[in-house]
Design a protein around this motif. Sequence first.
Motif, PDB file in Angstrom:
ATOM      1  N   THR A 357      18.035   1.545  -0.803  1.00  0.00           N
ATOM      2  CA  THR A 357      16.684   1.319  -1.324  1.00  0.00           C
ATOM      3  C   THR A 357      16.100   0.015  -0.773  1.00  0.00           C
ATOM      4  N   SER A 358      16.915  -1.023  -0.695  1.00  0.00           N
ATOM      5  CA  SER A 358      16.423  -2.284  -0.150  1.00  0.00           C
ATOM      6  C   SER A 358      16.136  -2.146   1.349  1.00  0.00           C
ATOM      7  N   GLY A 359      16.997  -1.410   2.055  1.00  0.00           N
ATOM      8  CA  GLY A 359      16.772  -1.161   3.477  1.00  0.00           C
ATOM      9  C   GLY A 359      15.487  -0.392   3.714  1.00  0.00           C
ATOM     10  N   GLN A 360      15.213   0.585   2.844  1.00  0.00           N
ATOM     11  CA  GLN A 360      13.990   1.373   2.990  1.00  0.00           C
ATOM     12  C   GLN A 360      12.753   0.517   2.706  1.00  0.00           C
ATOM     13  N   ALA A 361      12.862  -0.396   1.738  1.00  0.00           N
ATOM     14  CA  ALA A 361      11.737  -1.291   1.446  1.00  0.00           C
ATOM     15  C   ALA A 361      11.381  -2.120   2.673  1.00  0.00           C
ATOM     16  N   VAL A 362      12.409  -2.649   3.339  1.00  0.00           N
ATOM     17  CA  VAL A 362      12.196  -3.483   4.527  1.00  0.00           C
ATOM     18  C   VAL A 362      11.625  -2.652   5.676  1.00  0.00           C
ATOM     19  N   LEU A 363      12.064  -1.399   5.780  1.00  0.00           N
ATOM     20  CA  LEU A 363      11.612  -0.541   6.884  1.00  0.00           C
ATOM     21  C   LEU A 363      10.194  -0.024   6.690  1.00  0.00           C
ATOM     22  N   THR A 364       9.863   0.382   5.470  1.00  0.00           N
ATOM     23  CA  THR A 364       8.611   1.133   5.273  1.00  0.00           C
ATOM     24  C   THR A 364       7.449   0.337   4.686  1.00  0.00           C
ATOM     25  N   THR A 365       7.735  -0.671   3.866  1.00  0.00           N
ATOM     26  CA  THR A 365       6.637  -1.398   3.218  1.00  0.00           C
ATOM     27  C   THR A 365       5.695  -2.060   4.224  1.00  0.00           C
ATOM     28  N   PRO A 366       6.225  -2.707   5.296  1.00  0.00           N
ATOM     29  CA  PRO A 366       5.303  -3.304   6.265  1.00  0.00           C
ATOM     30  C   PRO A 366       4.399  -2.288   6.963  1.00  0.00           C
ATOM     31  N   LEU A 367       4.799  -1.006   6.973  1.00  0.00           N
ATOM     32  CA  LEU A 367       3.967   0.038   7.578  1.00  0.00           C
ATOM     33  C   LEU A 367       3.012   0.642   6.557  1.00  0.00           C
ATOM     34  N   ALA A 368       3.478   0.773   5.322  1.00  0.00           N
ATOM     35  CA  ALA A 368       2.651   1.377   4.279  1.00  0.00           C
ATOM     36  C   ALA A 368       1.512   0.453   3.849  1.00  0.00           C
ATOM     37  N   VAL A 369       1.756  -0.856   3.869  1.00  0.00           N
ATOM     38  CA  VAL A 369       0.741  -1.816   3.425  1.00  0.00           C
ATOM     39  C   VAL A 369      -0.518  -1.768   4.299  1.00  0.00           C
ATOM     40  N   PRO A 370      -0.410  -1.835   5.650  1.00  0.00           N
ATOM     41  CA  PRO A 370      -1.623  -1.720   6.475  1.00  0.00           C
ATOM     42  C   PRO A 370      -2.331  -0.378   6.303  1.00  0.00           C
ATOM     43  N   LEU A 371      -1.550   0.677   6.034  1.00  0.00           N
ATOM     44  CA  LEU A 371      -2.137   1.989   5.799  1.00  0.00           C
ATOM     45  C   LEU A 371      -3.009   1.955   4.547  1.00  0.00           C
ATOM     46  N   MET A 372      -2.526   1.306   3.482  1.00  0.00           N
ATOM     47  CA  MET A 372      -3.308   1.190   2.248  1.00  0.00           C
ATOM     48  C   MET A 372      -4.554   0.328   2.486  1.00  0.00           C
ATOM     49  N   ASP A 373      -4.400  -0.739   3.266  1.00  0.00           N
ATOM     50  CA  ASP A 373      -5.559  -1.584   3.586  1.00  0.00           C
ATOM     51  C   ASP A 373      -6.608  -0.796   4.352  1.00  0.00           C
ATOM     52  N   LEU A 375      -7.114   2.407   4.205  1.00  0.00           N
ATOM     53  CA  LEU A 375      -7.729   3.395   3.313  1.00  0.00           C
ATOM     54  C   LEU A 375      -8.557   2.748   2.210  1.00  0.00           C
ATOM     55  N   GLY A 376      -8.452   1.433   2.078  1.00  0.00           N
ATOM     56  CA  GLY A 376      -9.239   0.721   1.076  1.00  0.00           C
ATOM     57  C   GLY A 376      -8.719   0.852  -0.335  1.00  0.00           C
ATOM     58  N   VAL A 377      -7.393   0.985  -0.492  1.00  0.00           N
ATOM     59  CA  VAL A 377      -6.796   1.066  -1.830  1.00  0.00           C
ATOM     60  C   VAL A 377      -5.788  -0.065  -2.002  1.00  0.00           C
ATOM     61  N   SER A 378      -5.368  -0.277  -3.249  1.00  0.00           N
ATOM     62  CA  SER A 378      -4.459  -1.376  -3.554  1.00  0.00           C
ATOM     63  C   SER A 378      -3.107  -1.216  -2.853  1.00  0.00           C
ATOM     64  N   ARG A 379      -2.533  -2.335  -2.465  1.00  0.00           N
ATOM     65  CA  ARG A 379      -1.198  -2.325  -1.873  1.00  0.00           C
ATOM     66  C   ARG A 379      -0.131  -1.888  -2.880  1.00  0.00           C
ATOM     67  N   GLN A 380      -0.491  -1.914  -4.150  1.00  0.00           N
ATOM     68  CA  GLN A 380       0.454  -1.435  -5.165  1.00  0.00           C
ATOM     69  C   GLN A 380       0.842   0.021  -4.918  1.00  0.00           C
ATOM     70  N   ILE A 381      -0.062   0.795  -4.337  1.00  0.00           N
ATOM     71  CA  ILE A 381       0.233   2.206  -4.045  1.00  0.00           C
ATOM     72  C   ILE A 381       1.379   2.302  -3.044  1.00  0.00           C
ATOM     73  N   ALA A 382       1.392   1.397  -2.074  1.00  0.00           N
ATOM     74  CA  ALA A 382       2.481   1.379  -1.087  1.00  0.00           C
ATOM     75  C   ALA A 382       3.822   1.122  -1.765  1.00  0.00           C
ATOM     76  N   VAL A 383       3.819   0.229  -2.752  1.00  0.00           N
ATOM     77  CA  VAL A 383       5.065  -0.109  -3.454  1.00  0.00           C
ATOM     78  C   VAL A 383       5.482   1.018  -4.393  1.00  0.00           C
ATOM     79  N   LEU A 384       4.535   1.563  -5.144  1.00  0.00           N
ATOM     80  CA  LEU A 384       4.853   2.611  -6.123  1.00  0.00           C
ATOM     81  C   LEU A 384       5.382   3.874  -5.449  1.00  0.00           C
ATOM     82  N   THR A 385       4.737   4.297  -4.356  1.00  0.00           N
ATOM     83  CA  THR A 385       5.203   5.514  -3.673  1.00  0.00           C
ATOM     84  C   THR A 385       6.619   5.328  -3.154  1.00  0.00           C
TER      85      THR A 385
END
Length: 444
Positions: A357-373, A375-385
């Motif tokens: 789970t920690s490895g996946q956070a490091v791998l995917t969060t940096p990619l999901a965050v710009p995607l949320m930005d 799309l104009g939605v909160s970065r919390q969506i990147a973390v929750l998904t």
Amino acid sequence: MKLSFPHPIVILLTFILLAGASSYFIQSGVYDRVLDLETGREVIVPGSFHTIEDQNASLYDIALAVPEGIILGADIVVLILLLGGAFYVIEKTGALQEGVESLIYRFRTKKYLLLYFIGFVFAFCGATIAMQEELIAMAPMFLLLAKKIGYDIRSIIALALGSALIGASFSPVNPFGSLLAQTIAELDFQEGLVFRLIFLIAAIFLWCTYHIRYGKLKSESSEVPKLTPKKISVRHSLILIFTFGGIGAMAWGIVYKDWGYNEMSALFFVVGVSCGLIGKLGLNGTARAYSAGFSEMIYAGVIVGLARSVYLVLQDTAIIDPLIHAMFVPLESLPVQLAAIGLYISQALIHIPVPSTSGQAVLTTPLAVPLMDLLGVSRQIAVLTYQYAAGMMDLISPTNGGMMAIIAAAGIKFNHWISYLWKSWLILMGLGLISVLIALFWFT
């Protein structure tokens, strides 16, 4: 010849072979990585994906991954052996059975309260210290409890392991999950604290209620023995105090002293020897009990090691980043709600080749965050998904060595586990998705 469902070791060896075979169909590629000073971990640089020279796995590489995976997970394997040995010693003293029988008698008219208590205690452990592998050694206690109260062992494991994993998945303070992802996403954890707490409580209550209701055995042959008052002796009381004191010390060490697997292993080695001597097993008797415990736990340790081997093959052939890239890029062109659902499903699928789970956070969060930005939605969506999907996949993914080892130690076949669990798992996955969709409006 009658066909039977594959053995857990066969399942994991198949995944290792599939990982190796995938390297011939997926072009190797990598993202550039930089050191995140706040987390001390390397994170992906968005937009930096590029292909590299194909790194296909030979049969030699695949075979070598088996021992290398076990060696890579050596610290967890040692913890399983020493922790399992300690609980085997405790079981041999008779204190464990006496304690369980006394507890059941106290709740003899309200067993559902006992089961809710078990579920919420393990949920708390999962939410705070991401407890999982530590449960392997408790399998004898769960088997005894299931037998004494007439419940399916799968329901008791679901209330213990399942609650711990759901607690970790929905937790707002899991240092290896939500907190890590929020730090990488540059979010203040207090921003989503109340929202996550609401869904954490709802998830645990829903999960426990389901398994308390549907876990009771219905066959007439599974009659529950007549319960009689059971007083715990002073000697056994001391052993139980040492045991649960050790669990408390482990939680304290993880939270406040940054303990790893070696410190936990040393702690329970001392606990096991102490309990054996208090229980009058003597030095030789304690050593024999420990040895027997080792033999019981070796299988579980190998399961955990083989799960590491799958990831090792994918990592060495550099096909993890291409898989993540292929899942995330198409989401950029989708409407917000569909993109959130797609990200949720992608995170669930990614957790199969990336079981950490920690490895996946490091791998995917940096990619999901710009995607949320974008799309104009909160970065919390990147973390929750990420946190909901990855945590829930830990319950069913065969590459999660901890889960596979626990059900193996409890004598549960993987297909029987899935056949029992799938309905409740879908309900909780649905709850997580509802949370994500509500979060689109909550965090505007």
